[in-house]
Design a protein around this motif. Structure first.
Motif, PDB file in Angstrom:
ATOM      1  N   ILE A 166       0.868  -1.182   0.000  1.00 50.75           N
ATOM      2  CA  ILE A 166       0.000   0.000   0.000  1.00 50.75           C
ATOM      3  C   ILE A 166       0.906   1.233   0.000  1.00 50.75           C
ATOM      4  CG2 ILE A 166      -1.700   1.327   1.320  1.00 50.75           C
ATOM      5  CD1 ILE A 166      -2.647  -1.369   2.506  1.00 50.75           C
ATOM      6  N   TYR A 167       0.689   2.125  -0.967  1.00 56.65           N
ATOM      7  CA  TYR A 167       1.562   3.288  -1.111  1.00 56.65           C
ATOM      8  C   TYR A 167       0.786   4.599  -1.211  1.00 56.65           C
ATOM      9  CZ  TYR A 167       4.371  -0.721  -2.434  1.00 56.65           C
ATOM     10  OH  TYR A 167       4.967  -1.949  -2.445  1.00 56.65           O
ATOM     11  N   ASN A 168      -0.341   4.586  -1.871  1.00 59.48           N
ATOM     12  CA  ASN A 168      -1.173   5.782  -2.050  1.00 59.48           C
ATOM     13  C   ASN A 168      -2.549   5.474  -1.460  1.00 59.48           C
ATOM     14  OD1 ASN A 168      -3.064   7.700  -3.176  1.00 59.48           O
ATOM     15  ND2 ASN A 168      -1.477   8.297  -4.628  1.00 59.48           N
ATOM     16  N   ILE A 169      -2.818   5.983  -0.269  1.00 58.85           N
ATOM     17  CA  ILE A 169      -4.029   5.594   0.455  1.00 58.85           C
ATOM     18  C   ILE A 169      -5.284   6.132  -0.204  1.00 58.85           C
ATOM     19  CG2 ILE A 169      -5.239   5.761   2.675  1.00 58.85           C
ATOM     20  CD1 ILE A 169      -2.500   5.762   4.025  1.00 58.85           C
ATOM     21  N   ASP A 170      -5.254   7.363  -0.690  1.00 61.92           N
ATOM     22  CA  ASP A 170      -6.438   7.895  -1.374  1.00 61.92           C
ATOM     23  C   ASP A 170      -6.781   7.068  -2.607  1.00 61.92           C
ATOM     24  OD1 ASP A 170      -6.862   9.889   0.470  1.00 61.92           O
ATOM     25  OD2 ASP A 170      -5.845  11.443  -0.690  1.00 61.92           O
ATOM     26  N   LEU A 171      -5.766   6.656  -3.347  1.00 60.65           N
ATOM     27  CA  LEU A 171      -5.995   5.798  -4.512  1.00 60.65           C
ATOM     28  C   LEU A 171      -6.580   4.453  -4.083  1.00 60.65           C
ATOM     29  CD1 LEU A 171      -5.597   5.392  -7.594  1.00 60.65           C
ATOM     30  CD2 LEU A 171      -3.319   4.482  -7.066  1.00 60.65           C
ATOM     31  N   LEU A 172      -6.098   3.920  -2.966  1.00 57.89           N
ATOM     32  CA  LEU A 172      -6.627   2.653  -2.454  1.00 57.89           C
ATOM     33  C   LEU A 172      -8.096   2.795  -2.077  1.00 57.89           C
ATOM     34  CD1 LEU A 172      -5.690  -0.280  -1.476  1.00 57.89           C
ATOM     35  CD2 LEU A 172      -5.641   0.747   0.798  1.00 57.89           C
ATOM     36  N   LEU A 173      -8.449   3.902  -1.404  1.00 60.13           N
ATOM     37  CA  LEU A 173      -9.833   4.106  -0.973  1.00 60.13           C
ATOM     38  C   LEU A 173     -10.764   4.357  -2.147  1.00 60.13           C
ATOM     39  CD1 LEU A 173      -9.312   6.262   2.241  1.00 60.13           C
ATOM     40  CD2 LEU A 173      -9.757   3.800   2.066  1.00 60.13           C
ATOM     41  N   ALA A 174     -10.262   4.916  -3.222  1.00 58.64           N
ATOM     42  CA  ALA A 174     -11.090   5.097  -4.420  1.00 58.64           C
ATOM     43  C   ALA A 174     -11.484   3.750  -5.003  1.00 58.64           C
ATOM     44  CB  ALA A 174     -10.335   5.926  -5.456  1.00 58.64           C
ATOM     45  N   ARG A 175     -10.604   2.773  -4.855  1.00 59.12           N
ATOM     46  CA  ARG A 175     -10.877   1.423  -5.368  1.00 59.12           C
ATOM     47  C   ARG A 175     -11.616   0.582  -4.338  1.00 59.12           C
ATOM     48  NH1 ARG A 175     -12.268  -2.750  -6.594  1.00 59.12           N
ATOM     49  NH2 ARG A 175     -11.293  -4.390  -7.874  1.00 59.12           N
ATOM     50  N   PHE A 176     -11.336   0.790  -3.042  1.00 64.72           N
ATOM     51  CA  PHE A 176     -11.930  -0.022  -1.979  1.00 64.72           C
ATOM     52  C   PHE A 176     -12.467   0.896  -0.878  1.00 64.72           C
ATOM     53  CE2 PHE A 176      -8.372  -2.450  -3.805  1.00 64.72           C
ATOM     54  CZ  PHE A 176      -8.998  -3.634  -4.182  1.00 64.72           C
TER      55      PHE A 176
END
Length: 293
Positions: free
Chosen positions: A164-174
């Protein structure tokens, strides 16, 4: 295999600030002290224990013939409370662990079983974020994560798997991840951009990086690995072909299942041996294709 369990790396007698060490027998053929491999577990900043990864540690030690250390670190509780462990505490623990390894002495002023100037790190899932927060410059956001020069020099390579490196990008997907484990670990925020490690500059260009991602991972998408790969390429410039490797097509197991495979051990061991082969101070057999685990 010699195992030393529950070694404290902190003055506090806290099982979450201790590590296990696995030393292969017989050791490496070299007359020099062998490098040390450290595996940092995942678990979304909130779960897992070093004991969950003893099998992997023993496999790595057997395959590489190098000692393997597996630390615990303090975890964020699932429910928010006034004493909640939050970022950067988890990463601070890891930095304390690494500083301990670099300076650890046993009676006779000898380092226990490894060369403290030759350390390889492995961070799985959330621990990949922790390692980037230390070994990329996060000091504008988290000044407590600045590594001492001797620790920075000691680390020769970093393997990051399903990271996990970009949390906002992760939350956009999940989106459900926000309440499940991101807010317990980072607090309630509109954006987690300050904690995106893809905005951090590199401390130096000497560390080798390997980014690993499975095609079968349904918990963290490959976009995370691609953004850190792109960021490191930009940071390293013309040096990137020698310092940055990416493996995103050789594993097809689920997020944590890759850790159980011999293929993952081979990928990591091959990466380490290739780096050591380039170093005249430590001669190793560069052919790992016929080694067994």
């Amino acid at each position: 295999m010699d195992s030393q369990l529950d070694i404290p790396y902190s003055p506090f007698q806290d099982p979450l600030r201790s590590f296990d060490l696995f030393i292969p027998t017989p050791p490496s053929d070299s007359d020099l002290l062998p490098p040390l491999i450290c595996f940092l577990h995942g678990g979304a900043w909130r779960s897992e224990d070093k004991s969950d990864h003893h099998v992997l540690a023993r496999k790595l030690a057997t395959f590489t013939r190098f000692p393997v250390a597996v630390p615990n670190y303090r975890l964020s509780l699932p429910a928010l409370n006034e004493h909640q462990i939050r970022h950067p505490t988890h990463a601070e623990d890891i930095l304390q662990f690494l500083n301990f390894l670099v300076s650890w002495k046993k009676p006779g002023a000898q380092h226990p079983s490894y060369d403290p100037h030759r350390i390889f790190l492995m961070g799985h899932s959330c621990s990949a974020h922790m390692l980037c927060s230390v070994f990329l410059n996060s000091s504008p956001t988290t000044p407590t994560l600045v590594p001492p020069p001797e620790t920075l020099r000691a680390v020769k390579g970093i393997v990051m798997s399903e990271g996990i490196y970009n949390i906002d990008l992760l939350l956009a997907r999940f989106p459900p991840y926000r309440q499940w484990f991101i807010e317990p670990a980072f607090g309630e925020k509109a954006s987690f951009a300050p904690f995106s490690v893809t905005s951090y500059q590199t401390w130096n260009h000497d560390i080798h990086w390997l980014i690993v991602h499975s095609t079968g991972d349904t918990l963290v998408d490959v976009a995370q690995s691609l953004v850190i790969q792109d960021h490191l390429h930009k940071q390293y410039g013309n040096r990137d072909q020698y310092r940055i490797a990416c493996n995103i097509d050789q594993l097809d197991q689920e997020h944590d299942e890759i850790l159980k495979t011999d293929r993952f051990v081979f990928i990591v061991g091959d990466f380490i041996h290739k780096i050591l082969k380039e170093d005249n101070r430590y001669a190793v057999d560069g052919n790992t294709s016929d080694k067994t685990i």
